[in-house]
Design a protein around this motif. Structure first.
Motif, PDB file in Angstrom:
ATOM      1  N   TYR A  12       0.839  -1.205   0.000  1.00  0.00           N
ATOM      2  CA  TYR A  12       0.000   0.000   0.000  1.00  0.00           C
ATOM      3  C   TYR A  12       0.868   1.246   0.000  1.00  0.00           C
ATOM      4  CZ  TYR A  12      -3.871  -2.990   1.528  1.00  0.00           C
ATOM      5  OH  TYR A  12      -4.824  -3.956   1.614  1.00  0.00           O
ATOM      6  N   TYR A  13       0.377   2.300  -0.648  1.00  0.00           N
ATOM      7  CA  TYR A  13       0.894   3.664  -0.419  1.00  0.00           C
ATOM      8  C   TYR A  13      -0.218   4.377   0.307  1.00  0.00           C
ATOM      9  CZ  TYR A  13       4.452   2.770  -3.981  1.00  0.00           C
ATOM     10  OH  TYR A  13       5.490   2.276  -4.700  1.00  0.00           O
ATOM     11  N   GLY A  14      -0.096   4.584   1.597  1.00  0.00           N
ATOM     12  CA  GLY A  14      -1.227   5.134   2.349  1.00  0.00           C
ATOM     13  C   GLY A  14      -2.406   4.202   2.186  1.00  0.00           C
ATOM     14  N   ASN A  15      -3.489   4.690   1.570  1.00  0.00           N
ATOM     15  CA  ASN A  15      -4.658   3.841   1.365  1.00  0.00           C
ATOM     16  C   ASN A  15      -4.718   3.229  -0.021  1.00  0.00           C
ATOM     17  OD1 ASN A  15      -5.729   4.189   3.928  1.00  0.00           O
ATOM     18  ND2 ASN A  15      -6.619   6.165   3.355  1.00  0.00           N
ATOM     19  N   ILE A  16      -3.770   3.617  -0.861  1.00  0.00           N
ATOM     20  CA  ILE A  16      -3.783   3.076  -2.223  1.00  0.00           C
ATOM     21  C   ILE A  16      -3.263   1.644  -2.207  1.00  0.00           C
ATOM     22  CG2 ILE A  16      -2.886   3.345  -4.561  1.00  0.00           C
ATOM     23  CD1 ILE A  16      -2.530   6.342  -3.900  1.00  0.00           C
ATOM     24  N   HIS A  17      -4.085   0.746  -2.643  1.00  0.00           N
ATOM     25  CA  HIS A  17      -3.740  -0.670  -2.660  1.00  0.00           C
ATOM     26  C   HIS A  17      -2.981  -0.968  -3.949  1.00  0.00           C
ATOM     27  CE1 HIS A  17      -5.363  -4.940  -1.543  1.00  0.00           C
ATOM     28  NE2 HIS A  17      -4.061  -4.888  -1.641  1.00  0.00           N
ATOM     29  N   GLY A  36       4.409  -5.076 -18.016  1.00  0.00           N
ATOM     30  CA  GLY A  36       3.123  -4.475 -17.677  1.00  0.00           C
ATOM     31  C   GLY A  36       3.138  -3.000 -18.036  1.00  0.00           C
ATOM     32  N   GLY A  37       1.944  -2.424 -18.138  1.00  0.00           N
ATOM     33  CA  GLY A  37       1.834  -1.025 -18.565  1.00  0.00           C
ATOM     34  C   GLY A  37       2.206  -0.078 -17.435  1.00  0.00           C
ATOM     35  N   ASN A  38       2.048   1.214 -17.729  1.00  0.00           N
ATOM     36  CA  ASN A  38       2.322   2.253 -16.754  1.00  0.00           C
ATOM     37  C   ASN A  38       1.426   2.111 -15.531  1.00  0.00           C
ATOM     38  OD1 ASN A  38       4.160   4.279 -16.548  1.00  0.00           O
ATOM     39  ND2 ASN A  38       3.424   5.305 -18.394  1.00  0.00           N
ATOM     40  N   GLY A  39       2.000   2.176 -14.364  1.00  0.00           N
ATOM     41  CA  GLY A  39       1.190   2.149 -13.144  1.00  0.00           C
ATOM     42  C   GLY A  39       0.680   0.774 -12.777  1.00  0.00           C
ATOM     43  N   ALA A  40       1.182  -0.274 -13.418  1.00  0.00           N
ATOM     44  CA  ALA A  40       0.702  -1.627 -13.130  1.00  0.00           C
ATOM     45  C   ALA A  40       1.175  -2.097 -11.762  1.00  0.00           C
ATOM     46  CB  ALA A  40       1.191  -2.579 -14.217  1.00  0.00           C
ATOM     47  N   GLY A  41       2.288  -1.531 -11.300  1.00  0.00           N
ATOM     48  CA  GLY A  41       2.821  -1.935  -9.991  1.00  0.00           C
ATOM     49  C   GLY A  41       4.172  -2.622 -10.090  1.00  0.00           C
ATOM     50  N   LYS A  42       4.826  -2.471 -11.241  1.00  0.00           N
ATOM     51  CA  LYS A  42       6.120  -3.149 -11.431  1.00  0.00           C
ATOM     52  C   LYS A  42       7.159  -2.595 -10.462  1.00  0.00           C
ATOM     53  CE  LYS A  42       6.418  -1.784 -15.742  1.00  0.00           C
ATOM     54  NZ  LYS A  42       5.218  -0.924 -15.803  1.00  0.00           N
ATOM     55  N   THR A  43       7.290  -1.260 -10.435  1.00  0.00           N
ATOM     56  CA  THR A  43       8.266  -0.643  -9.541  1.00  0.00           C
ATOM     57  C   THR A  43       7.945  -0.982  -8.091  1.00  0.00           C
ATOM     58  OG1 THR A  43       8.631   1.156 -11.100  1.00  0.00           O
ATOM     59  CG2 THR A  43       9.256   1.562  -8.823  1.00  0.00           C
ATOM     60  N   THR A  44       6.658  -0.955  -7.766  1.00  0.00           N
ATOM     61  CA  THR A  44       6.249  -1.263  -6.396  1.00  0.00           C
ATOM     62  C   THR A  44       6.670  -2.678  -6.019  1.00  0.00           C
ATOM     63  OG1 THR A  44       4.368   0.190  -6.750  1.00  0.00           O
ATOM     64  CG2 THR A  44       4.282  -1.232  -4.822  1.00  0.00           C
ATOM     65  N   THR A  45       6.534  -3.607  -6.952  1.00  0.00           N
ATOM     66  CA  THR A  45       6.955  -4.983  -6.671  1.00  0.00           C
ATOM     67  C   THR A  45       8.442  -5.021  -6.327  1.00  0.00           C
ATOM     68  OG1 THR A  45       5.329  -5.694  -8.300  1.00  0.00           O
ATOM     69  CG2 THR A  45       6.934  -7.330  -7.581  1.00  0.00           C
TER      70      THR A  45
HETATM   71  N1  LIG Z   1       4.877   7.150  -3.781  1.00  0.00           N
HETATM   72  C1  LIG Z   1       3.622   6.804  -4.158  1.00  0.00           C
HETATM   73  N2  LIG Z   1       2.578   7.300  -3.491  1.00  0.00           N
HETATM   74  C2  LIG Z   1       1.320   6.955  -3.858  1.00  0.00           C
HETATM   75  N3  LIG Z   1       1.026   6.155  -4.870  1.00  0.00           N
HETATM   76  C3  LIG Z   1       2.041   5.639  -5.589  1.00  0.00           C
HETATM   77  C4  LIG Z   1       3.398   5.936  -5.271  1.00  0.00           C
HETATM   78  N4  LIG Z   1       4.197   5.301  -6.149  1.00  0.00           N
HETATM   79  C5  LIG Z   1       3.359   4.608  -6.971  1.00  0.00           C
HETATM   80  N5  LIG Z   1       2.084   4.816  -6.638  1.00  0.00           N
HETATM   81  C6  LIG Z   1       0.898   4.219  -7.287  1.00  0.00           C
HETATM   82  O1  LIG Z   1       1.032   2.816  -7.238  1.00  0.00           O
HETATM   83  C7  LIG Z   1       0.657   2.242  -8.468  1.00  0.00           C
HETATM   84  C8  LIG Z   1       1.802   1.405  -9.013  1.00  0.00           C
HETATM   85  O2  LIG Z   1       2.882   2.237  -9.366  1.00  0.00           O
HETATM   86  P1  LIG Z   1       4.272   1.704  -9.919  1.00  0.00           P
HETATM   87  O3  LIG Z   1       4.681   0.529  -9.144  1.00  0.00           O
HETATM   88  O4  LIG Z   1       5.210   2.849  -9.945  1.00  0.00           O
HETATM   89  O5  LIG Z   1       3.909   1.289 -11.401  1.00  0.00           O
HETATM   90  P2  LIG Z   1       4.863   0.919 -12.629  1.00  0.00           P
HETATM   91  O6  LIG Z   1       6.259   0.867 -12.138  1.00  0.00           O
HETATM   92  O7  LIG Z   1       4.348  -0.392 -13.098  1.00  0.00           O
HETATM   93  O8  LIG Z   1       4.664   1.966 -13.655  1.00  0.00           O
HETATM   94  C9  LIG Z   1       0.251   3.371  -9.379  1.00  0.00           C
HETATM   95  O9  LIG Z   1      -1.160   3.487  -9.346  1.00  0.00           O
HETATM   96  C10 LIG Z   1       0.873   4.568  -8.754  1.00  0.00           C
HETATM   97  O10 LIG Z   1       0.089   5.711  -8.984  1.00  0.00           O
END
Ligand SMILES: Nc1ncnc2c1ncn2[C@@H]1O[C@H](COP(=O)(O)OP(=O)(O)O)[C@@H](O)[C@H]1O
Ligand SMILES: [Mg+2]
Lengths: 237, 585
Positions: A12-17, A36-45
């Motif tokens: 989660y980022y705050g409440n964003i799942h 995966g596309g933009n915002g898919a969650g790759k970086t988050t993984t």
């Molecule tokens: N620091 C952050 N704060 C809040 N939301 C975030 C943050 N970083 C990423 N997100 C959200 O998390 C989701 C996944 O992001 P991210 O992992 O960066 O995607 P990707 O790398 O696949 O483009 C997106 O909806 C993005 O908006």
């Protein structure tokens, strides 16, 4: 046992799942691509795997050890290195200082010098520019530096976040060729890419991530032939 | 290449008539502003050259001169006549708002609103002429000439320009401090000698000319011979070079040792204040310059050091001692480090602006605490703590500024040593990585939390020592001494001197702390001048007046990349520069 096992993680980022139960495995010696596309969650993984973000559910096993609660700076010592999105080089330090920081956790001077030579051999352009300030390198050179810096910790697992982003086609080819070279020396690689075409060419297996969930997983060849992947990520009708 | 050439062209084309009017009026607005807030009138009380030139007049001609110089630089490549004409028009345009001011002052009651627009100001602006018309004409001519001179500077070859600027700057600098020179010279060489060159503390015209010529000639000579001499030094054998360097260090050492006795009590006191700020600047530099943690509450550490010293060395009812000062210094240092550590804990997860605001709050907390009734029974509240014991060695008591100078000198040298070592250490690299990118630093295996704590704690130590010496030097401690301005002063020193640059901080402290003490006229406008200086430095030299090697190299590389000299040249430069730091250790 797989080198890396990600089991049903929620982040989660705050409440964003952002990650809604992602599972994947990387076997020793493999290149695995996560597309995966933009915002898919790759970086988050990747951020979750390397401890910059702690998962609220699920767990991560590296070589049989649970990583979920370990802070980021301990992971280098365990053998995980990261090439961050947008390179994340230290722009104001020299090329050499950047590389030395990559070996920050190590104390073996000789081994470090050996690896420095290896990196310079892998990227002759970095050798020429070793005293130049990193921020003044070209985009491709910065990517090489970020990769070289990650190699300086002698990782067993290398995480790479979109290494081809914003690079000219010639350089993209060079970077992917180097990824294969690095893998051949025995480093396992988890590669995150939007350039699905290239990423699936070098990988043995792949995962497709969509809005925080794993949508597909298969061998790279099968994914390249999958109709949905061809349509959505390879741009082939 | 073609692209760059095109960009240059549009850049030049931008400097047209409109730009000229803009810059001219801008200079006029600046000149009018300093007149309206009373700076010109105040500065006019100070003569630069006896009977000829006042500081107010210098302030009046500076805006058009400077503006003409910068405009002319943008016109590089145009014909000389055109540049001089542009300069003249900037001077004439500058006069317009000033003339408006004179008309308003003479015909309306504007003084009710702006108390500084006085007949005296009009008198200054019209050079004391009886007829306003003649006076305004004179103003036009003087400002036009000044701006023609400013524009003309750009037409001179660089070495002549440098020599001229050095000449004028030295003359002005010595003129501003002439009172001090008079005091020192009178003691050594007698009143008659002083009278020959100064008229009641102000330079005579031939003194000014003489100083100008000496500085001018010396600069020219140095440009001519300096490179040769440096070249010859490099040709010396290694042991000989070492000898030269050691003798240089020896001479500087002797000068540092006898300095307070050569300068006298007043200047020693000024030097002491500069020294304390150098100490704090070097300390804060660890947090701000090296680790990139913007700390606006540095006064906290200063206050803790001072109060710990006061409580431990006073003979009054608040005293817990008295303990010898030399034992108190390490206690004050540890107390400040502890404070730095404790205050760092809650802000470890904050970055950038948020961190700055939180630390700003800490400075306030300390101010409220030392003034509070709650602690008044222990540290005196608003009454402060009096009767601190002087430091002593055997029967010798440190009492005069000349004595404290040595304590401060030792503290500064120790801090300099620590700073240099930290800069080149593994810890220094941790801080740099932290400053650049916290996440990536963590991914490299750096424990960012520990690294931050270390930066705050070590940074606080220097503040504690400075506070301890400050308290001992005054013999009293009052809460009023520990306000936001201490933090702002220290931070400004770092920014103006050059972030992360040790010589920059020393220069900054002399400029921001030393100079205003010597120039009483500046006191009233101190903050205004700080602000203006900060803006100018940020715009024209964001890396500071004396930037650190890393920053300079960065700038150098960026310049080389955009120049046509290409890669080969940039590598020569970066190799050459990187050789320097390694030669140091
Ligand atoms: N620091 C952050 N704060 C809040 N939301 C975030 C943050 N970083 C990423 N997100 C959200 O998390 C989701 C996944 O992001 P991210 O992992 O960066 O995607 P990707 O790398 O696949 O483009 C997106 O909806 C993005 O908006
Ligand atoms: Mg991403």
């Amino acid at each position: 046992m797989a080198l890396l096992e990600v089991n049903d993680i929620h982040a989660y980022y705050g409440n964003i799942h952002a990650l809604k139960g992602v599972s994947l495995t990387v076997e020793k010696g493999e290149i695995v691509s996560l597309i995966g596309g933009n915002g898919a969650g790759k970086t988050t993984t990747l951020r979750t795997i390397c401890g910059l973000l702690h998962p609220r559910g699920g767990n991560i096993q590296f070589d049989g050890e649970d990583l979920s609660r370990i802070p980021a700076h301990h992971l280098v010592g365990k053998g995980i290195a990261m090439v961050p999105e947008g390179r994340g080089i230290f722009a104001k330090l020299t090329v050499l200082a950047n590389l030395e920081l990559g070996a920050y956790t190590r104390n073996d001077k000789e081994g470090i010098n050996e690896d420095l030579e290896k990196v310079f051999h892998l990227f002759p352009r970095l050798a020429e520019r070793r005293t130049q300030v990193a921020g003044t390198l070209s985009g491709g050179e910065q990517q090489m530096l970020a990769m070289g810096r990650a190699m300086m910790s002698r990782p067993r697992l290398l995480l790479m976040d979109e290494p081809s982003m914003g690079l000219a086609p010639v350089l993209v080819d060079l970077i992917f060729a180097t990824i294969t070279d690095i893998n051949k020396t025995g480093t396992t690689i988890l590669l995150v890419e939007q350039n699905a075409h290239k990423a699936l060419q070098v990988a043995s297996r792949g995962y497709v991530l969509q809005t925080g969930e794993i949508r597909l997983s298969d061998t790279a060849v099968a994914l390249q032939n999958n109709a949905e992947v061809r349509n959505l990520y390879l741009g082939i009708e | 290449m073609a692209h760059m050439a095109m960009m240059n062209k549009t850049d030049e084309a931008k400097f047209d008539g409109r730009a000229l009017v803009k810059f001219g009026l801008l200079a006029g607005v600046v000149a009018t502003y300093v007149a309206v807030i009373g700076m010109i009138a105040t500065f006019s009380q100070r003569q630069v050259v006896a009977g000829l030139l006042t500081l107010g007049q210098v302030l009046l001609v500076a805006p058009p001169l400077g503006m003409a110089y910068f405009s002319a630089r943008k016109m590089a490549g145009e014909s000389g006549g055109k540049i001089l004409a542009a300069g003249a028009s900037i001077g004439l345009l500058t006069t317009l708002p000033l003339i408006g001011l004179i008309i308003l002052a003479n015909n309306t009651n504007i003084r009710i609103m702006f108390v500084n627009i006085s007949p005296q100001l009009v008198n200054i602006l019209t050079f004391g002429q009886d007829s306003v018309f003649v006076g305004v004409l004179l103003l036009l001519v003087v400002l036009a000439l000044a701006s023609v001179a400013g524009a003309g500077l750009t037409l001179l070859p660089a070495r002549w320009r440098q020599a001229l600027v050095m000449g004028v700057a030295s003359t002005l600098g010595i003129a501003l401090m002439s009172e001090l020179f008079v005091v020192i010279l009178r003691e050594r060489l007698g009143n008659n000698f002083v009278r020959l060159f100064f008229q009641s503390g102000v330079m005579r015209w031939y003194t000014a000319v003489g100083i100008f010529l000496i500085a001018f000639g010396f600069t020219l000579f140095w440009q001519w011979r300096g490179t040769q001499m440096r070249g010859r030094l490099q040709q010396f054998t290694a042991p000989r070079q070492k000898q030269v360097r050691w003798s240089g260090a020896g001479i500087s050492g002797i000068i540092l040792l006898i300095l307070p006795w050569a300068l006298g009590t007043f200047l020693s006191e000024v030097l002491n204040n500069v020294g304390l700020y150098i100490l704090m600047g070097l300390g804060l530099n660890i947090a701000v310059g090296l680790a990139g943690l913007l700390d606006l509450g540095y006064v906290t550490n200063f206050a803790v050091g001072a109060y710990v010293t006061a409580v431990l060395t006073t003979t009054s009812q608040y005293g817990l001692g008295p303990i010898p000062f030399w034992l108190v210094i390490p206690i004050a240092l540890l107390a400040a480090m502890l404070t730095g550590f404790v205050f760092a804990l809650p802000v470890l997860r904050m970055r950038g602006d948020y961190l700055a605001i939180a630390t700003l709050g800490f400075g306030e907390i300390i101010r409220v605490l030392v003034l509070s009734d709650w602690l008044a029974s222990r540290i005196g509240g608003p009454q402060g703590i009096l009767a601190l014991q002087n430091p002593s060695i055997g029967n010798f008591f440190f009492a005069r500024p000349e004595h404290f100078y040595y304590i401060i000198l030792v503290a500064c040298l120790a801090m300099l040593f620590v700073s240099v070592r930290l800069n080149n250490s593994r810890t220094g690299r941790q801080w740099m990585a932290l400053r650049e990118d916290e996440d990536v630093a963590a991914a490299m295996g750096i424990d960012t939390i520990l690294t931050k704590l270390l930066a705050f704690t070590l940074s606080a130590a220097a503040g504690g020592v400075a506070g301890a010496i400050f308290a001992a030097k005054l013999g009293t401690v009052f809460p009023q001494s520990f306000n936001l301005f201490v933090s702002i002063n220290v931070l400004s020193i770092i920014i103006i001197g050059g972030m992360g640059s040790i010589p920059g901080i020393v220069l900054g402290a002399f400029l921001l702390i030393g100079a205003p003490e010597l120039l009483r006229e500046f006191q009233e406008y101190r903050l205004l001048i700080y602000g203006a200086l900060l803006i100018v430095v940020m715009l024209r030299r964001p890396e500071g007046l004396w930037p650190s090697a890393t920053r300079r190299r960065e700038l150098q590389d960026a310049m080389d990349l955009t120049s046509h000299l290409g890669v080969v040249h940039s590598e020569v430069i970066s190799h050459g520069q990187s050789a320097n730091p390694s030669r140091m250790d």
